[in-house]
Design an enzyme around this catalytic site. Sequence first.
Site, short mmCIF file in Angstrom:
data_model
loop_
_atom_site.label_atom_id
_atom_site.label_comp_id
_atom_site.label_asym_id
_atom_site.label_seq_id
_atom_site.Cartn_x
_atom_site.Cartn_y
_atom_site.Cartn_z
N HIS A 158 -3.64 7.11 3.20
CA HIS A 158 -3.95 5.70 2.53
C HIS A 158 -5.33 5.37 2.88
O HIS A 158 -5.78 5.51 4.35
CB HIS A 158 -3.04 4.75 3.11
CG HIS A 158 -3.24 3.41 2.64
ND1 HIS A 158 -3.68 3.11 1.26
CD2 HIS A 158 -3.18 2.17 3.50
CE1 HIS A 158 -4.03 1.68 1.36
NE2 HIS A 158 -3.74 1.31 2.58
N ASN A 173 -10.15 -0.43 0.20
CA ASN A 173 -8.69 -0.34 0.33
C ASN A 173 -7.90 -0.77 -1.20
O ASN A 173 -8.10 -2.00 -1.47
CB ASN A 173 -8.07 -1.02 1.40
CG ASN A 173 -6.56 -1.00 1.55
OD1 ASN A 173 -5.84 -0.52 0.50
ND2 ASN A 173 -5.92 -1.71 2.43
N CYS A 179 0.68 -1.22 0.04
CA CYS A 179 0.18 -0.05 0.20
C CYS A 179 0.90 1.27 -0.13
O CYS A 179 0.28 2.37 -0.26
CB CYS A 179 -0.96 -0.07 0.98
SG CYS A 179 -1.96 -1.65 1.05
N1 COA Z 1 -18.32 -9.38 9.69
C1 COA Z 1 -18.79 -9.53 10.92
N2 COA Z 1 -17.88 -10.14 11.77
C2 COA Z 1 -16.71 -9.94 11.59
C3 COA Z 1 -16.10 -9.65 10.27
C4 COA Z 1 -17.15 -9.21 9.42
N3 COA Z 1 -16.70 -8.87 8.03
N4 COA Z 1 -15.12 -9.79 10.32
C5 COA Z 1 -14.37 -10.02 11.68
N5 COA Z 1 -15.58 -10.21 12.20
C6 COA Z 1 -15.59 -10.61 13.54
C7 COA Z 1 -14.39 -11.58 14.25
O1 COA Z 1 -14.31 -12.98 13.75
C8 COA Z 1 -14.42 -11.34 15.61
O2 COA Z 1 -15.30 -12.21 16.23
P1 COA Z 1 -15.12 -12.79 17.73
O3 COA Z 1 -15.01 -11.63 18.50
O4 COA Z 1 -16.18 -13.69 17.78
O5 COA Z 1 -13.95 -13.42 17.40
C9 COA Z 1 -14.69 -9.87 15.81
O6 COA Z 1 -15.52 -9.54 14.43
C10 COA Z 1 -13.76 -8.80 16.06
O7 COA Z 1 -12.67 -8.90 15.32
P2 COA Z 1 -11.59 -8.11 15.01
O8 COA Z 1 -10.62 -8.47 13.97
O9 COA Z 1 -10.91 -7.78 16.60
O10 COA Z 1 -12.16 -6.73 14.52
P3 COA Z 1 -11.61 -5.43 14.28
O11 COA Z 1 -12.32 -4.30 14.97
O12 COA Z 1 -10.14 -5.38 14.23
O13 COA Z 1 -12.02 -5.04 12.91
C11 COA Z 1 -10.79 -5.04 10.38
C12 COA Z 1 -11.45 -6.12 11.70
C13 COA Z 1 -10.13 -6.11 9.70
C14 COA Z 1 -11.95 -4.41 10.00
C15 COA Z 1 -9.80 -4.32 11.32
O14 COA Z 1 -9.01 -5.01 12.12
C16 COA Z 1 -8.90 -3.48 10.15
O15 COA Z 1 -9.45 -2.65 9.37
N6 COA Z 1 -7.50 -3.74 10.20
C17 COA Z 1 -6.68 -3.11 9.48
C18 COA Z 1 -6.58 -3.77 8.17
C19 COA Z 1 -5.87 -2.70 7.04
O16 COA Z 1 -5.69 -1.72 6.87
N7 COA Z 1 -4.94 -3.59 6.42
C20 COA Z 1 -4.28 -3.07 5.19
C21 COA Z 1 -3.28 -2.26 5.80
S1 COA Z 1 -2.61 -1.19 4.77
#
Ligand code: COA
Length: 334
Positions: A258, A288, A121
Site C-alpha cells: 500500500h 495515498n 486502504c
Molecule cells: N509540514 C510541516 N510540519 C508538519 C506537517 C507538515 N505537513 N505535518 C505535521 N507537522 C509537524 C507537526 O505539527 C509536529 O510539530 P511539533 O513537533 O511542533 O508538534 C511535527 O511536524 C511532527 O509531527 P508528527 O505527526 O510526529 O510527524 P510524523 O513524522 O509522524 O509525520 C505523518 C506525520 C502524517 C507524515 C506520518 O505520521 C504518517 O505518514 N503517518 C501515517 C499516515 C498514514 O499512512 N495514514 C494512512 C494509513 S493507510
Amino acid sequence: MGVLQNDKIYASLKSIGAYAPLKVLNNFDLEQMVETTDEWIQKRTGIQERRIANEDELTSDLGVKASLLAIERAGIDAKEIDAVICATLTPDYLCMPATACIIASKLGIKDVMAFDVSAACSGFIYVMYIAKSLIESGLHKNILIVGAEKLSGVVDYNDRGTCILFGDGGGAAIISATTEKKEAILDIQISADGDYAHLLMTPRSRVTHSNDEKTLEYLQMAGNEVFKIAVKTLTNDVIEILEKNGIQSSQIDHFIPHQANYRIIEAVREKLNFPVEKTVLTVQKYGNTSAASIPMAMNEAYEAGKIKNGDLILFDTFGGGFTWGSALVYFGGK
Ligand code: COA
C-alpha cells in the site's frame, strides 16, 4: 474456457487497469495552502505530488476509466462479467446507490450482482478475497473488482497533517476462473480490529449523529500512532502469509505494498529483506489513494513491462478500521 467437471477451479488475476486524474497538486502548491514545505513533505513521506479529480469527476468515473482498461486487457467482453465489486471510502452517494452499481451501469453491465465494500486502504485486497471465494465456489466466472477514491472530497486542505498525504485515482482488475494453478491467486489473508477505529476516520454518518455537534466534517487521523501500528502490522502480515505458504521472500518477483508513506514502505521492505528493484513505489507520484493505491501501483509496474505472466506478486496493505491484508498472486494476464 473449457473447465472440466473434475478440474479444481482457481481464481486468476487476469488483468489490471488504472486511471489518474489529470490535475496535479504538488508540494509547492501545498506550500501556498498550509504551513509546510516541499522538503518536510518529501523527507517525512516521500510524496512529491498527487492527482486531484475535477469537481464533476466522481469516484465512479475514475473506476470506469480503470475498468475499461482492465476489461480490454483481459480480452473479454463486458457482457461476460458476472459481478462488480467496488472498494471505496468515498462513494458517489452515502450508502446508496452503491458506486459499483453506477460503475456497472456506465459500463453497460446489466443484471449482475454489484455492491461496495468499505475497508478503507485495504479495500482492494478485501474485494480480491471476495472475488476469489465467489469464483472458487463455482458460482461466478469473471468478476470486475474496482478500487477508486475521490479523497480530495473528504480531506481538509487546512490540515497540514493530512492534506499532504492523500490523492485521487482509480484501479481495476478482472478476476476469472481458471484451472491453471500457475496463474492462480495462491492465498489471501485479511483482518480487522475496530478498537483502533478512532485513529483514522471520515465524517460521521448523519443517520446516527444528526444532532451531534461534533459530527466530523473531514477525514481525521492520528498520523504518528497510525504510522507505528502500520509498520508493525504490515511486516507481521507478510511474515505470516509467506510462512503459511512455505515461500521465501527471495521467491517473490514483485512486492506491491500500500502506497501510504515512503518511510513505512522502506521500514517493511528492509525488515523483510526485499530488494528495492522488486518493490513497486508510486507514492511519490500519487500520494495515498486508499483503495486505489494497490491497483494503481500494480498498473504502473505492468505498463512499464515489469510484470509477466506467472510472476509471483506479494500485496500488503493496511488502513482505517483498522483493516489489513496481504495476498500471494501468480499473475494470470498477458
Ligand atoms: N509540514 C510541516 N510540519 C508538519 C506537517 C507538515 N505537513 N505535518 C505535521 N507537522 C509537524 C507537526 O505539527 C509536529 O510539530 P511539533 O513537533 O511542533 O508538534 C511535527 O511536524 C511532527 O509531527 P508528527 O505527526 O510526529 O510527524 P510524523 O513524522 O509522524 O509525520 C505523518 C506525520 C502524517 C507524515 C506520518 O505520521 C504518517 O505518514 N503517518 C501515517 C499516515 C498514514 O499512512 N495514514 C494512512 C494509513 S493507510
